[in-house]
Design an enzyme around this catalytic site. Structure first.
Site, PDB file in Angstrom:
ATOM      1  N   ASP A   1     -37.913 -82.527  61.077  1.00  0.00           N
ATOM      2  CA  ASP A   1     -37.067 -81.777  60.141  1.00  0.00           C
ATOM      3  C   ASP A   1     -35.998 -82.708  59.577  1.00  0.00           C
ATOM      4  OD1 ASP A   1     -35.348 -79.982  58.849  1.00  0.00           O
ATOM      5  OD2 ASP A   1     -35.726 -78.397  60.306  1.00  0.00           O
TER       6      ASP A   1
ATOM      7  N   SER B   1     -33.589 -71.113  59.811  1.00  0.00           N
ATOM      8  CA  SER B   1     -32.606 -71.987  59.167  1.00  0.00           C
ATOM      9  C   SER B   1     -31.202 -71.415  59.379  1.00  0.00           C
ATOM     10  CB  SER B   1     -32.947 -72.168  57.685  1.00  0.00           C
ATOM     11  OG  SER B   1     -32.190 -73.205  57.109  1.00  0.00           O
TER      12      SER B   1
ATOM     13  N   HIS C   1     -38.690 -78.996  57.744  1.00  0.00           N
ATOM     14  CA  HIS C   1     -37.958 -77.730  57.866  1.00  0.00           C
ATOM     15  C   HIS C   1     -38.839 -76.513  57.591  1.00  0.00           C
ATOM     16  CE1 HIS C   1     -34.290 -75.540  58.398  1.00  0.00           C
ATOM     17  NE2 HIS C   1     -34.303 -75.033  57.180  1.00  0.00           N
TER      18      HIS C   1
END
EC number: 3.4.14.5
Length: 921
Positions: free
Chosen positions: A845, A768, A878
């Site tokens: 995502d 991330s 994600h």
């Protein structure tokens, strides 16, 4: 390639098993080395016999090759081979068979004498070793900043253990609940063995030596109930304040990170029967439902419209009518759920039960982003005929940086007048420049505090609204550009303090986190419209998610802080006048504590999260006259597991870069040998206000890397991260990635210069924001320090990320175009100078869009850069979990890193075709 990796892994396992006998203690070292010599000779004899009988070439690795897999054993192994290159066929160490006849008897006698001396020394060293208890695992030894070696002799941490959660501490969450008559210390238990399904119990009954003031009360006897012939099973339960009813959610279906849809039922405690929340629509997908503080009504949102169900009638009242795909009532849209409320509710009851505040969100101008699902159909809908082979597409209203935001209004509903109204306050932000980040009712006064910021989160306005008079005013206004040039974080920790003249509180007020001399502290604003606070805390440290609780009876505020160290957490109390601050936890010993207080703040669940084995204890707070303590979790199983395993050695220290002192943790392999050369992996997250270096107990993927693979793992919390003061945090504004990357690189250079580090084998990885930081660091470094990198779900251009988060740290792209250019991953020429890097991303995502990785790949293609690998995961969001994806992520990281440090990617970069001798084919 797979076979080669498998072979290395097997050799690595064998050698590290042998090396586990090695210790920094001199006696232990003697014992271990001696036994290793004899073990190796024995292994060679056995190998020779087996290999001769099979007529194959011995498969011991060539000299020096295993340095990539296990440096410590390689050092010993090479030294032995250099001293004596044994000929196994003619070796004097063979004691039977034909070769034994040719051994001279005197030589054999001498060998036995020497062997006896070695064995005697080995036994003596073993007794000394045991006497000193040098076998104790490093987890039993306090963290020693000067530590150089583990004293463990146990098993290695495995990937299966980490991925399976075996190293995760057991934790019990207590759902504190206020008694119907204001009793304190009550908790809600759901599904406990040997008890009714849902009960309210006095916490003191958890300890058999104490007696509670409240008998156990059953709310739901069974874990299922029936309505109209349907068998229903609770997923979530919400008791009414008077404990006479329970709102039950069943058939829960996830929506976004926090939100979900469910069917709701009202369960009657006395009769143990239930009825639907809406008798007309039993199967309605309700997004949110919450009790009135008076226990006489429930407000809920369905299909983005708000409804009210009064218990006195089965009729449901519709509050709003224009909710739908573009208008949300009482619930947040995607970006407000993700970045503002971190939850599924935008509805607030006042304590009197007369008014409801709720957010109206207008997404009509927000552009949509398509999320594609190629394997699954999250909607649950069957495709139309002829469309079975097309992916399902979910369009999400997603405001990217600089794009139109959803516009929000705060509305109020008068329960008795059945009227929706709005209170307008002069001097507010324009609708397109407004974020509403918190709503707090002032008890039953009919007043509410609203926290607002501008779009870029650098101007704060706190508004006090009187819903009875339907008027309001601004009570605080702060332009942070005039203070430190930073930003306001989203906060929902404001605590209302009611007036109590008899107890020293002549006016009502509220507690809020404020900026004081470069640090976050607590301020008490009283009266409510006073812009100047009473300072409750101060110093070169920060409060964390404070206040944790307020004891109104004793005028005490409880909070967690970093007072002892930025990487620890202790619990404190302070009086409302800012005096008499006291520690609740033992500050003479380092600890990383969390705290959960009962509704009246008379009891607290203390969570000790490290650095030792975590434990949990319920204690009475100091002002409670009934002293009580009860340990509810010691994690004995985890403690035993830790004793049997060689965990990494954790070295906590600081580095100073550009005048900023930064926290670092180095995870050294067990049996660390400073005379060796170790490869180093840097792990980071690095997001604004975050913290990765802490004194919490954590055995994770990085622990596995150090324990099992024998690599060093370093984490540095660079500038921009939290709890080291706002000056270090806010310096990154408008140019995120620059200073953070510099801090990683400069720290890596420090490590590269250490005698025990192999500077040619250094890598970095993150997920991330950490994925972004990995690529940004590789870009800034251009192969000078880091040779390898692994980025999972990275942002590659902040224009692609959501507006509320991004603009808080970067301003808008219109305001700061150069900053966005600088922060994007665009210097692919610099990336080409690294040996190799890996990028992984989930195709579905909804947070960091796949667009980030795809546009980076296009830049690499245009520049002809090929020194990278890519792995994408269909239908994964994600967190990358769909269809075993999470395990694949970590297996890929593991194997890719081993190949990197084994030099495989160097060979790949200069691939040479295998030459086959045609005569032998």
């Amino acid at each position: 390639m797979a076979g080669h990796t498998e072979e290395n892994a097997q050799l690595l396992s064998t050698e590290q098993e042998s090396v586990s006998r090695h210790s920094s203690d001199s006696a232990a070292s003697t014992a271990s080395t001696t036994s290793l010599v004899f073990d190796r000779i024995g292994e060679r004899v056995a190998a020779n016999r087996s290999e001769k009988s099979m007529m194959v070439t011995p498969k011991f690795p060539p000299r020096g090759e295993m340095a990539y897999a296990d440096d410590e054993h390689t050092q010993i192994h090479l030294d032995e081979e250099e001293e004596k290159d044994y000929d196994l066929e003619d070796s004097a160490f063979l004691t039977n068979g034909a070769t034994n006849k040719s051994v001279d008897k005197k030589l054999r006698k001498l060998i036995w004498i020497v062997g006896g001396v070695f064995i005697g020394a080995w036994v003596l060293a073993l007794f000394i070793f045991l006497g000193k208890q040098a076998y104790k695992h490093s987890s039993e030894i306090p963290h020693d900043p000067q530590a150089t070696s583990s004293r463990g002799n146990g098993k290695k941490v495995t990937m299966d253990q980490v991925m399976g959660g075996q190293w995760r501490a057991t934790k019990h969450s207590i759902s504190w609940i206020a008694g119907a008559n204001g009793e304190d210390g009550l908790l809600l238990e759901q599904g406990s063995a040997g008890k009714d399904y849902l009960i309210v119990e006095d916490v003191r009954t958890q300890n058999p030596e104490t007696v509670g003031t409240l008998d156990r009360m059953t709310l739901m006897k069974d874990g299922s109930f029936t309505v109209a012939g349907r068998s229903l099973y609770p997923s979530k339960v919400y008791p009414s304040k008077d404990l006479k009813k329970v709102l039950v959610a069943t058939d829960v279906q996830s929506n976004w990170r926090h939100s979900f849809y469910a069917k709701y039922w009202i369960f009657d405690v006395e009769s143990q029967t239930a009825e639907p929340l809406d008798p007309v629509d039993l199967d309605g997908r309700v997004q949110l439902a919450s009790w009135s503080p008076k226990s006489d009504a429930i407000v809920f949102t369905r299909d983005n419209n708000m409804y009210l169900r009064k218990l006195s009638s089965p009729t449901v009242i519709q509050i709003t009518t224009d909710g739908g795909p573009e208008f949300f009532y009482g619930v947040p849209d995607w970006v407000y759920e993700e970045e503002v409320f971190a939850g599924a509710s935008a509805t607030w009851w006042d304590d009197s039960g007369k008014y409801i505040a709720f957010l109206r969100t207008n997404e009509s101008e927000v552009p949509e982003y398509p999320i594609q699902y190629f394997v699954s159909r999250p909607s649950g809908k069957e495709p139309l005929p002829g469309e079975e082979n097309y992916p399902e597409v979910r369009e999400i209203k997603y405001p990217k940086a600089g794009a139109p935001n959803p516009t929000v209004d705060l509305l109020f509903y008068d329960i008795f007048k059945a009227e929706v109204f709005e209170v307008t306050i002069a001097g507010g932000f324009e609708p397109k420049n407004l974020l509403i980040t918190e709503v707090v009712w002032a008890g039953s006064t009919g007043k509410a505090l609203i926290r607002e910021t501008n779009r870029e989160s650098d101007i704060l306005r706190v508004v006090l609204v009187d819903v009875v008079a339907r008027e309001g005013k601004t009570v605080r206004y702060t332009d942070i550009n005039k203070l430190d040039g930073g930003w306001f974080e989203v906060s929902e920790d404001t605590r209302y303090i009611p007036a109590d003249p008899a107890n020293g509180r002549p006016h009502d007020g509220y507690i809020d986190t404020i900026i004081h001399e470069n640090y976050d502290h607590l301020g008490y604003f009283t009266p409510m419209d006073n812009p100047e606070p009473i300072l409750l805390t101060s110093g070169n440290w920060e409060v964390v998610q404070a206040p944790s609780a307020v004891d109104l009876k004793n005028n005490l505020v409880y909070f967690v802080s970093t007072k002892e160290s930025p990487i620890t957490r202790q619990v404190y109390s302070v009086k409302l006048d800012g005096t008499d601050m006291k520690a609740i936890t033992d500050t003479s010993n380092e600890g990383y504590y969390g705290a959960s207080f009962s509704k009246g703040a008379g009891y607290v669940l203390l969570n000790y999260n490290g650095p030792g084995i975590p434990w949990q204890k319920v204690i009475s707070t100091p002002s409670n006259g009934n002293q009580y303590t009860h340990t509810i979790e010691e994690n004995k199983g985890l403690a035993e597991m830790a004793k049997k395993h060689d965990l990494p050695i954790l070295i906590y220290q600081t580095v100073t870069i550009d005048g900023f002192e930064l926290q670092v943790v180095e995870r050294r392999p067990p049996h660390f040998n400073p005379k060796k050369k170790y490869p180093v992996l840097f792990y980071l997250y690095g997001g604004p206000g975050s913290q990765t270096v802490s004194k919490s107990f954590n055995v994770d993927f990085e622990s596995y890397i150090a324990s099992n693979l024998g690599y060093i793992v370093v984490t540095v919390d660079g500038r921009g991260t939290g709890f080291i003061g706002r000056k270090a945090r806010t310096i990154i504004r408008g140019n995120i990635g620059h200073y953070e990357a510099r801090d990683q690189i400069e720290t890596a250079k420090i490590w590269a210069s250490k005698k025990y580090v192999d500077a040619s084998r250094m890598a970095i990885w993150g997920w991330s924001y950490g994925g972004f930081m990995t690529l940004k660091t590789l870009e800034e470094d251009a192969g000078e320090t880091f040779s390898y990198g692994m980025a999972v779900a990275p942002v590659t251009d902040w224009r692609f990320y959501d507006s509320i988060y991004t603009e808080r740290y970067m301003h808008t792209p219109q305001h700061n175009p150069g900053g966005y250019d600088n922060t994007s991953i665009s210097n692919v020429e610099a990336l080409s100078k690294n040996v190799r890097f890996l990028v992984m991303h989930g195709v579905a995502d909804d947070n960091v869009h796949m667009q980030n990785t795809l546009t980076l790949l296009d830049k690499l293609d245009l520049a002809g850069v090929e020194n990278y690998d890519v792995h994408v995961f269909p239908d994964s969001d994600h967190s990358i979990y769909f269809h075993n994806a999470n395990r694949i992520v970590y297996d890929k990281l593991n194997n890719w890193l081993i190949n990197a440090f084994n030099g495989e990617w160097l060979r790949t970069a200069n691939a040479v075709p295998l030459q086959i001798d045609a005569a032998k084919v």
